[in-house]
Scaffold this active site. Structure first.
Site, mmCIF file in Angstrom:
data_model
loop_
_atom_site.group_PDB
_atom_site.id
_atom_site.type_symbol
_atom_site.label_atom_id
_atom_site.label_comp_id
_atom_site.label_asym_id
_atom_site.label_seq_id
_atom_site.Cartn_x
_atom_site.Cartn_y
_atom_site.Cartn_z
ATOM 1 N N LYS A 44 -9.391 54.690 19.744
ATOM 2 C CA LYS A 44 -10.830 54.862 19.963
ATOM 3 C C LYS A 44 -11.553 53.627 20.472
ATOM 4 O O LYS A 44 -11.287 52.521 20.010
ATOM 5 C CB LYS A 44 -11.480 55.259 18.638
ATOM 6 C CG LYS A 44 -11.115 56.644 18.173
ATOM 7 C CD LYS A 44 -11.866 56.899 16.899
ATOM 8 C CE LYS A 44 -11.599 58.271 16.342
ATOM 9 N NZ LYS A 44 -12.097 58.337 14.966
ATOM 10 N N GLY A 79 -6.781 44.526 9.884
ATOM 11 C CA GLY A 79 -8.240 44.514 9.798
ATOM 12 C C GLY A 79 -8.804 43.103 9.801
ATOM 13 O O GLY A 79 -9.806 42.824 10.468
ATOM 14 N N GLY A 123 -1.603 46.963 13.249
ATOM 15 C CA GLY A 123 -0.398 47.624 12.750
ATOM 16 C C GLY A 123 0.471 48.240 13.827
ATOM 17 O O GLY A 123 1.698 48.053 13.837
ATOM 18 N N ARG A 168 5.592 41.204 4.249
ATOM 19 C CA ARG A 168 4.522 40.484 3.553
ATOM 20 C C ARG A 168 5.058 39.606 2.430
ATOM 21 O O ARG A 168 4.503 38.542 2.155
ATOM 22 C CB ARG A 168 3.500 41.478 3.003
ATOM 23 C CG ARG A 168 2.663 42.035 4.126
ATOM 24 C CD ARG A 168 1.688 43.052 3.629
ATOM 25 N NE ARG A 168 0.721 43.356 4.650
ATOM 26 C CZ ARG A 168 -0.031 44.444 4.661
ATOM 27 N NH1 ARG A 168 0.080 45.324 3.705
ATOM 28 N NH2 ARG A 168 -0.889 44.643 5.629
HETATM 29 P P1 AMP Z 1 -5.409 52.165 16.757
HETATM 30 O O1 AMP Z 1 -5.163 52.239 15.292
HETATM 31 O O2 AMP Z 1 -6.831 52.309 17.158
HETATM 32 O O3 AMP Z 1 -4.756 50.957 17.391
HETATM 33 O O4 AMP Z 1 -4.737 53.460 17.382
HETATM 34 C C1 AMP Z 1 -3.386 53.701 17.330
HETATM 35 C C2 AMP Z 1 -3.127 55.138 17.590
HETATM 36 O O5 AMP Z 1 -3.613 55.484 18.864
HETATM 37 C C3 AMP Z 1 -1.653 55.491 17.587
HETATM 38 O O6 AMP Z 1 -1.388 56.333 16.502
HETATM 39 C C4 AMP Z 1 -1.446 56.211 18.905
HETATM 40 O O7 AMP Z 1 -0.665 57.365 18.789
HETATM 41 C C5 AMP Z 1 -2.857 56.575 19.319
HETATM 42 N N1 AMP Z 1 -2.968 56.744 20.783
HETATM 43 C C6 AMP Z 1 -2.613 55.891 21.736
HETATM 44 N N2 AMP Z 1 -2.797 56.425 22.955
HETATM 45 C C7 AMP Z 1 -3.270 57.674 22.776
HETATM 46 C C8 AMP Z 1 -3.646 58.728 23.646
HETATM 47 N N3 AMP Z 1 -3.555 58.605 24.964
HETATM 48 N N4 AMP Z 1 -4.107 59.869 23.099
HETATM 49 C C9 AMP Z 1 -4.188 59.996 21.755
HETATM 50 N N5 AMP Z 1 -3.853 59.040 20.880
HETATM 51 C C10 AMP Z 1 -3.399 57.883 21.377
#
Ligand code: AMP
Length: 420
Positions: free
Chosen positions: A221, A400, A377, A36
């Site tokens: 999610k 974000g 990230g 950054r």
């Molecule tokens: P996000 O911040 O929504 O992009 O989510 C990133 C996180 O999703 C990372 O820490 C990953 O470890 C987690 N992740 C990715 N695939 C899976 C999975 N199959 N089960 C659980 N967590 C996951």
């Protein structure tokens, strides 16, 4: 709107909002990732080269009042190294030292102000006890808005020109991003080079994409990504879904997902997305196979199954070979690629293959002429971990902020300068 490249800063005092919210080592307070800081250098150098002086302001972390562990002091040596010059430091952004030092600043000099979030009015959120009544909350909020304007006005008084180059906080309506431009003439406010390049990359993907356009959405999610998915369904040819999100879709379709991540209250939503993709003639690619583990650990036992046949008590933690082949082929045929979110739990070596394969496929497609934008990230971390940052077209610095822009939202820090 004024463009930084066309502006002559000679003899001008310029206050620049940068994003120096960098990670620090917990014990030594040494900056552990200076991405950054490096991102702000072209804007600072342009002002100095023209013969202007620079006052830098930023936040770091989420202090509640003045807290030394959130001081911007550790940024100073890194900034001095990248600029190749001495940088002055005012230990309170509104205090006497800041007023005096900014008034005395000479062309060619740089002054860094202490963390603007040491003042809660920067964020404009009143700190209230949980017991506060609605009426008290309303009054406190209104008072805080007034204080936020006062902070912005005072900071604006240090300079003749305002530049916003803090893309990472552009989605926040804060004093130093969204309010301060009100206190400058319209022809004395502009974005820095970093924000300009972020906007150019995102606008190219949103409004000017060469086809086929493929979006790859991963991460934990569905609920975090639903808005961006809905906006993208109006724009993309292919939508690839991976990561933890997968299993909510598979369960919604009647598959067996064992103990994999699942948002039970989002099953209907997943079905709606599948329907909408059909309606919009978007090719929706869900994983076909899954790398499963008997526990959420790197030393877990693993097994590959069809994605809709995960054994009871096992969890799907990555995409497997067939899916990797399918996703790679779609990416290879794309001319525009947007990637947000890992394909699996890539932090654990055993479950990082899918994410690495996608990162490499994007780099290969880019080498063949595709435009690729990476944001969020974790996808950025995956690109960096594989040494591919200069093999993709653009890596966004704002997680974000990027997500919200791609969702079609108006970002207060952008609107304050560009208008609607
Ligand atoms: P996000 O911040 O929504 O992009 O989510 C990133 C996180 O999703 C990372 O820490 C990953 O470890 C987690 N992740 C990715 N695939 C899976 C999975 N199959 N089960 C659980 N967590 C996951």
């Amino acid at each position: 709107m004024k463009m930084i490249q066309d502006f002559n800063f000679k003899g001008k005092k310029v206050i620049v909002r940068v994003d120096f919210n960098v990670p620090l080592d917990k014990k030594t307070f040494v900056v552990t990732d200076d991405t950054r800081i490096r991102g702000a250098i072209p804007t600072i150098k342009k002002i100095l080269k023209d013969g202007g002086s620079v006052i830098l302001m930023s936040h770091l972390g989420r202090p509640e009042g003045r807290m030394e562990k959130y001081s911007l002091k550790p940024v100073l040596p890194v900034l001095e190294k990248h600029l190749g010059m001495k940088v002055l430091f005012a230990d309170d952004c509104l205090g006497e030292s800041a007023v005096k030092m900014s008034a005395a600043l000479m062309p060619g000099e740089v002054l860094l102000l202490e963390n603007v979030r040491f003042y809660p009015e920067e964020e404009g959120k009143p700190l209230l006890p949980d017991t506060a009544t609605d009426e008290e909350k309303k009054t406190a909020k209104a008072e805080m808005k007034v204080k936020q304007k006062e902070l912005a006005k005072k900071l604006a008084g240090y300079a003749e020109v305002y530049v916003n180059d803090a893309f990472g906080t552009a989605h926040r309506a804060h004093g130093t991003t969204a309010v301060i431009p009100e206190y400058f003439p319209k022809d004395k406010i502009m974005f820095g080079f970093l924000i300009n390049s972020e906007l150019a990359a995102m606008d190219k993907v949103l409004n000017n994409a060469q086809r086929p356009f493929t979006a790859i959405m991963g991460g934990a999610k569905v609920s975090d990504k639903i808005m961006i998915i809905e906006n993208l369904l109006n724009r993309v040819d292919n939508l690839i879904i991976g990561g933890g999100m997968t299993y909510t879709f598979i369960k919604a379709k009647g598959g067996k997902i064992g103990k994999s991540l699942c948002e039970e209250d989002k099953l209907d939503l997943a079905l709606k997305i599948i329907e909408k993709a059909k309606e919009k003639k978007v090719n929706l690619y869900l994983p076909v196979d899954s790398l499963n583990a008997d526990k959420f650990e790197n030393d877990a036992n693993t097994a590959v199954t069809a994605v809709d046949a995960v054994e009871d008590n096992w969890l799907g933690l990555d995409i497997a070979e067939k899916t990797i082949r399918e996703f790679t082929a779609v990416i290879a045929n794309s001319k525009t690629i947007l990637w947000n979110g890992p394909m699996g739990v890539f932090e654990m070596e055993k479950f990082s293959k899918g994410t690495t394969a996608v990162a490499k496929a994007i780099a290969d497609a880019t080498a063949k002429g595709a435009f690729s934008l990476i944001g969020g990230g974790d996808s950025v971390a995956a690109i960096n971990k594989n040494g591919l940052a200069d093999k993709v077209s653009y890596v966004s610095t704002g997680g974000g902020a990027m997500l919200e822009y791609m969702e079609g939202k108006k970002l207060p820090g952008i609107v304050a300068i560009r208008g609607e």
